[in-house]
Each structure stands twice: as C-alpha cells, then as structure tokens.
Design a protein around this motif. Structure first.
Motif, mmCIF file in Angstrom:
data_model
loop_
_atom_site.group_PDB
_atom_site.id
_atom_site.type_symbol
_atom_site.label_atom_id
_atom_site.label_comp_id
_atom_site.label_asym_id
_atom_site.label_seq_id
_atom_site.Cartn_x
_atom_site.Cartn_y
_atom_site.Cartn_z
ATOM 1 N N CYS A 11 0.850 -1.182 0.000
ATOM 2 C CA CYS A 11 0.000 0.000 0.000
ATOM 3 C C CYS A 11 0.893 1.242 0.000
ATOM 4 O O CYS A 11 1.587 1.501 1.003
ATOM 5 C CB CYS A 11 -0.917 0.023 1.226
ATOM 6 S SG CYS A 11 -1.926 1.521 1.301
ATOM 7 N N GLN A 13 0.036 4.373 0.193
ATOM 8 C CA GLN A 13 -0.389 5.379 1.163
ATOM 9 C C GLN A 13 0.061 5.015 2.578
ATOM 10 O O GLN A 13 0.485 5.868 3.346
ATOM 11 C CB GLN A 13 -1.917 5.543 1.129
ATOM 12 C CG GLN A 13 -2.466 6.269 -0.101
ATOM 13 C CD GLN A 13 -2.594 5.350 -1.300
ATOM 14 O OE1 GLN A 13 -2.356 4.142 -1.176
ATOM 15 N NE2 GLN A 13 -2.946 5.932 -2.451
ATOM 16 N N CYS A 14 -0.041 3.732 2.899
ATOM 17 C CA CYS A 14 0.362 3.290 4.237
ATOM 18 C C CYS A 14 1.857 3.004 4.324
ATOM 19 O O CYS A 14 2.405 2.872 5.434
ATOM 20 C CB CYS A 14 -0.404 2.019 4.631
ATOM 21 S SG CYS A 14 -2.194 2.232 4.722
ATOM 22 N N GLU A 15 2.483 2.861 3.148
ATOM 23 C CA GLU A 15 3.888 2.446 3.083
ATOM 24 C C GLU A 15 4.084 1.146 3.839
ATOM 25 O O GLU A 15 5.007 0.989 4.643
ATOM 26 C CB GLU A 15 4.812 3.529 3.649
ATOM 27 C CG GLU A 15 4.950 4.746 2.762
ATOM 28 C CD GLU A 15 6.065 5.657 3.234
ATOM 29 O OE1 GLU A 15 6.244 5.794 4.466
ATOM 30 O OE2 GLU A 15 6.765 6.207 2.367
ATOM 31 N N ASP A 16 3.221 0.177 3.582
ATOM 32 C CA ASP A 16 3.291 -1.078 4.316
ATOM 33 C C ASP A 16 3.027 -2.242 3.351
ATOM 34 O O ASP A 16 2.264 -2.126 2.391
ATOM 35 C CB ASP A 16 2.241 -1.074 5.438
ATOM 36 C CG ASP A 16 2.633 -2.026 6.569
ATOM 37 O OD1 ASP A 16 3.681 -2.698 6.425
ATOM 38 O OD2 ASP A 16 1.884 -2.094 7.559
ATOM 39 N N HIS A 26 -7.727 -4.680 4.592
ATOM 40 C CA HIS A 26 -7.363 -3.347 4.099
ATOM 41 C C HIS A 26 -8.428 -2.815 3.141
ATOM 42 O O HIS A 26 -8.732 -1.618 3.109
ATOM 43 C CB HIS A 26 -5.992 -3.423 3.398
ATOM 44 C CG HIS A 26 -5.368 -2.069 3.148
ATOM 45 N ND1 HIS A 26 -5.664 -1.302 2.048
ATOM 46 C CD2 HIS A 26 -4.453 -1.358 3.867
ATOM 47 C CE1 HIS A 26 -4.958 -0.184 2.078
ATOM 48 N NE2 HIS A 26 -4.211 -0.181 3.186
ATOM 49 N N LEU A 32 -9.521 3.176 5.133
ATOM 50 C CA LEU A 32 -8.521 2.803 4.119
ATOM 51 C C LEU A 32 -9.154 2.492 2.769
ATOM 52 O O LEU A 32 -8.478 2.021 1.857
ATOM 53 C CB LEU A 32 -7.733 1.577 4.600
ATOM 54 C CG LEU A 32 -7.090 1.678 5.979
ATOM 55 C CD1 LEU A 32 -6.417 0.357 6.347
ATOM 56 C CD2 LEU A 32 -6.082 2.815 6.027
ATOM 57 N N HIS A 35 -7.504 3.731 -0.367
ATOM 58 C CA HIS A 35 -6.136 3.300 -0.670
ATOM 59 C C HIS A 35 -6.145 2.239 -1.776
ATOM 60 O O HIS A 35 -6.961 1.318 -1.766
ATOM 61 C CB HIS A 35 -5.483 2.720 0.588
ATOM 62 C CG HIS A 35 -5.205 3.756 1.632
ATOM 63 N ND1 HIS A 35 -4.334 3.558 2.672
ATOM 64 C CD2 HIS A 35 -5.699 5.020 1.794
ATOM 65 C CE1 HIS A 35 -4.298 4.634 3.438
ATOM 66 N NE2 HIS A 35 -5.143 5.535 2.928
ATOM 67 N N THR A 37 -3.953 -0.647 -3.416
ATOM 68 C CA THR A 37 -2.761 -1.482 -3.246
ATOM 69 C C THR A 37 -2.282 -1.991 -4.608
ATOM 70 O O THR A 37 -3.033 -2.029 -5.584
ATOM 71 C CB THR A 37 -3.063 -2.682 -2.341
ATOM 72 O OG1 THR A 37 -4.100 -3.470 -2.947
ATOM 73 C CG2 THR A 37 -3.518 -2.227 -0.956
#
Length: 549
Positions: A11, A13-16, A26, A32, A35, A37
């Motif tokens: 992701c 936006q989450c940088e995860d 998610h 979220l 977002h 992915t």
C-alpha cells in the motif's frame, strides 16, 4: 501484517506490505477504502526512487501534509512552525494530489515526450558518429594511397637519379679502362720489339765478323734509340693512376639532414551541422502547447513577384541576406536582389554551373553538370573561386550540403564528399544508380533524389537503404527538388510543366503549380526555411517567388 507470511501486496499510502489476509481487511476498512494497493510483483518493478519515497518527515516523524513552493520542500505540521513560519506559498498536498487523471497523464506524457526526444537525439548522434567513423576510415584509406603514391614518386625519382649516376660511372670507368688497355697493348708491342733486338744482339756476338758488328751496331743503335724514346713518352704521359669518386649533390645531403619526416598528419575539427530536437526548444515548461506542423493538404502558395531571367537556368538558391542566385548553364552565376532586380553576373570559367547549394554566409558550392568533372567553391561576394574539388571521372549534377559534407548526384550514383583537410577529399559512394541530369535534396536523416531518367523520386537514408519511391504519370522528367521545415518535398517536373508537393513519407502528393501559373520547363527550385518562401525557375525566361502558407 502477519510477519510469518510472505507479502502479496503493497500500500503506497500506508507504506506497508500486506499478506493476503491483511489485504482483504485493508479493502474493507472505512478509513482505508480509498487506498489502492499494488501486487508485490508490480512493486518490485517500480523505480528505486519511487520505492524510496517517504511520506513521513525525517525530523519530526509526522506525515507530510503541506508543500512549500518557496523552498520546494514537503512539510509536516511541525515543519510549518519551526522552519516555514514566514513562507507565503504553502499549499496542501491534498490539493496538489487532487489534479485530474487527465492532468496527471498529460504531465507524464510530457516527460515521456522529453525522453523520446532524448532517445531520438541519442540515436541520431550515434548514427552520425557511425557514419563519420566510416568517413574517417575512408579518409585513412585515401591518405594511405596518397602516402604510397608519394613514396613511389620519391622512389621513382631516386631510381632515375641512381640510373643516371650509375650510367655516368660506367662510362667513366669504360673510358679509363680503354685508355689503360691501349697503353698496355702498346707497351706489349714495344716489349716484343725489345725482345727481338735482344735476340739480334746475341746472334751478332757469336755469329758475325767485326765488320758486320761495326755496321750492325750503328743500325741497332737507331732501333734502340727509337724504342727508348717511344717508351719514355709512354711512361711519361700514360702511366698516371686514375681515382674514380662520386660527389653527391649538396641538396641531397641537405635533404637527408633536414627531412626527418615524410609528412605530417593533421586533424581539424569541423563543427557538425547535425540538428537535434530538444524539448526545451519547443516548450518553456511542460504544459506549454507545442507548435504543430502545417497539415500537408492545407499547404498553399501565393505569388510574391516574378523575375525576368537570363540564359538557361538549371539551379537556384536564396542566400541568408535574401539575395537570389541562379546558375546559367553557361559558365556563370546570376545574382538578383531580394525583390528580383538583376545585380550582376559572375563568370565561373572552371565550371559550366549546373546546380549550386549554400555552404555558409559567403560561399556556395557549384556542380559542373556533364561538362567538367569537378565541384567549385565560390565566394559570391568577391566572385573568386576558393577551391576546386576534382571528381576524377565523375560528372556532377545536383548538389546539396548536409552536416559539412557535399552530397552529389553523379553519373555513377549518389556520392558524399567531405573535406576535413586542405587538399584532401574523402568520397563515399552511396548509390550506384545513374544520376545524369538529376538533382539532390537532403535533410538530417535522409537524401531525396529526383531521377530524371526514370521519372521517379527516391528517398534513401545515409546507410543507402531505400525508404520509399514515388512515381506518378503527372510528374515527368523531375529536375530541381527541395525540402521545407516539415520535410515536405517540392519537385519541379520539367516535362510535365508543374510543381508537385510530396509528403515526407512519400505516401501522398498533390499538384501545387502548373503551366497556368507560368510554370514552363521548370528546372530549379529552392525552399527558404527562414522566410517560408519557395523559389521556382523555368529553364528560360522567368523565375517566381511564392509565399508558402
């Protein structure tokens, strides 16, 4: 994310990184839901600088929410207080990111276009350098031939001088030997006489009376006296020793002492005239509209003025000053002012003046047609010939100048000439087709050839690869040919009494001018890219200047 499972998505936006289960969660979480992915495979393909983008401030560990245009920095809330309190051009990042998909695509397309221009320029430069490498190799081969010729010339001269000197030595030795052999022969004859006298004396001693001896001595004395006198004369004047020497020419000694090299290889750098297309030449910023080429079908011409010409015109150009030069196929160049008023005639005795092309602000190159086998560089201000370039056994017809080289239509085909050093000319044959009475035009990447004999127009690249051929019954005996800024091609049909416009790819064509406009047996044509003006000249009587729109 379950650390025991490998990631399936990322992701931005989450940088995860997310495993399958986390990705499902998610997608349904309300906070979220916006977002988007991407799969881990797609993530790995991203450029490093994109993967390294950080959404958090390194100083305060807060998420970037603002953009400072003054300092071109991303800022968090705390940055605004500590570092950008006095900045007036602060924008929410959300506002920047809220541009439409069309705007985003346009920005990327502009960057993509810049990269495309760069890629094209690189390949253009590579092709130009490869072509020049071939030219340098041919220059080397030509110089090797010239060095060999000079060596043979020197060898032939030395052989001739050696032969002459050896012949002189042989003659001197022969003359001296003949004189010595004559002396030896004469001495041998006298020796025989002496031996005979000695024998006579021995006989007189034992076999004659005193009276006979008395009378014989008188006779013998005369013989001996004569022999002695003769032998003395031989010994006095004919027994000199001869020494044969060779005194070499003083200039030869000077040559040996002072000539340390057979010659000197020099390299001069000539500015390449290769043109590139840079994105910043077309736009000051990414979002400035670009100038479009005129649509082929919309190109029109309008008569500006008519010129009364003299002689038989087979070539024409417009100089940067606006003056007009015409070739009279009778050893002369006709010069007119920009309004068509006749100024002067320059006689070119060493060239019949078939075609010409602009080299620089003061120089044109002139071809001789089917009369003299040369090109002539002429200073049109002074009327003086700067240089003559011999073409060996080749007749020169149409000529064009591109990237510092001369492109010539000859009776053995299209040839490219470069003159990197004074007196040294490199010639590369591009095509073996007969180019009698044919003309040449060129642009950065191709050569366009009007084939008078086959009623066709051909386009080649500089590797001698045929790009396209145009042939149509409406265009007969094509002569002069020229190219505008958009690579459209203008051709003068001498037998069809018309001017035909051909698209850059050779796929489309349309008549532009004909006999109703006064076009009768046109031979010369030139497009002035600076002023967007077309110059057309009939073989006799008239020339015309048209504005192109």
């Amino acid at each position: 994310m379950d650390l025991s499972k490998p990631p399936d998505a990322f992701c931005p936006q989450c940088e995860d990184f997310l495993c399958g289960a986390c990705q499902n969660h998610h997608k349904v979480a309300k906070l979220l839901i916006s977002h988007q992915t991407i799969s881990i495979v797609e993530y790995m393909k991203l450029p490093t600088f994109i993967k390294n983008v950080n959404i958090k401030c390194a100083d305060h560990e807060n998420i970037f929410e603002f953009y400072c245009k003054t300092h071109d920095n991303l800022c968090c809330k705390q940055c605004l207080i500590t570092s950008h309190n006095d900045c007036n051009e602060i924008t929410l990042i959300e506002d920047l990111l809220s541009m439409s998909a069309l705007q985003k695509t346009s920005a990327l397309n502009d960057i993509e276009q810049i990269l495309k221009c760069l890629s094209t320029n690189i390949h253009t430069a590579i092709d130009d350098r490869k072509r020049h490498l071939d030219e340098i190799q041919q220059q080397k081969d030509n110089l090797l031939g010239k060095i060999k010729e000079k060596r043979e010339e020197i060898n032939n001269l030395l052989d001739l001088l050696e032969k002459s000197l050896l012949q002189e030595l042989s003659e001197v030795e022969k003359e001296s030997s003949q004189k010595m052999e004559m002396v030896i022969k004469e001495l041998e004859e006298r020796s025989s006489i002496i031996i005979q006298l000695q024998s006579d004396i021995a006989l007189m001693k034992c076999c004659t009376s005193n009276f006979q001896i008395f009378m014989g001595v008188r006779e013998m004395t005369e013989h001996v006296s004569s022999a002695e006198k003769h032998i003395k004369s031989i010994c006095k004047g004919s027994l000199n020793n001869v020494t044969i020497e060779c005194i070499f020419n003083d200039q030869l000694n000077t040559f040996i002492e002072n000539i340390n090299t057979l010659g000197k290889i020099e390299m001069t750098t000539i500015k390449s005239e290769i043109s590139f297309s840079w994105a910043d030449d077309k736009t000051a910023q990414l979002y400035t509209p670009r100038k479009k080429a005129r649509p082929f079908k919309d190109i029109q011409v309008e008569l500006v003025h008519r010129i009364n010409t003299r002689g038989h015109v087979t070539g024409c150009v417009i100089l940067p000053t606006g003056k007009i030069l015409l070739t009279d196929y009778n050893y002369s160049i006709l010069i007119y002012d920009k309004n068509g008023g006749f100024e002067t005639r320059i006689n070119v005795e060493s060239s019949h003046a078939f075609s010409l092309a602009v080299v620089d602000e003061t120089t044109v190159v002139i071809s001789a047609g089917g009369w003299e086998k040369n090109l002539v560089l002429l200073d049109f201000n002074s009327g003086n010939i700067i240089k003559e370039i011999p073409m060996m056994s080749d007749w020169c017809y149409g000529v064009s100048v591109q990237n510092g080289s001369y492109i010539v239509s000859t009776n053995i085909g299209i040839q490219i000439l470069s003159t990197p050093l004074e007196g040294v000319t490199n010639i590369m044959t591009l095509s073996g087709d007969n180019g009698n009475d044919s003309y040449i035009a060129s642009c950065q990447n191709c050569i366009i050839h009007s084939d008078y004999n086959s009623d066709s127009i051909t386009c080649l690249n500089f590797k001698c690869e045929l790009l396209w051929t145009y042939k149509d019954p409406t265009l007969r005996k094509p002569c002069g040919i020229t190219v505008d800024s958009d690579s459209n091609i203008y051709v003068a049909g001498s037998a069809s009494n018309n001017i035909v416009l051909i698209s850059p790819d050779g796929a489309n064509a349309k008549p532009l001018l004909d006999s109703s406009h006064g076009i009768l047996d046109p031979r010369a044509i030139y497009f002035d890219k600076k002023e967007n003006v077309l110059l057309v000249s009939n073989y006799q009587g008239s020339a015309f200047v048209y504005a192109v729109s």
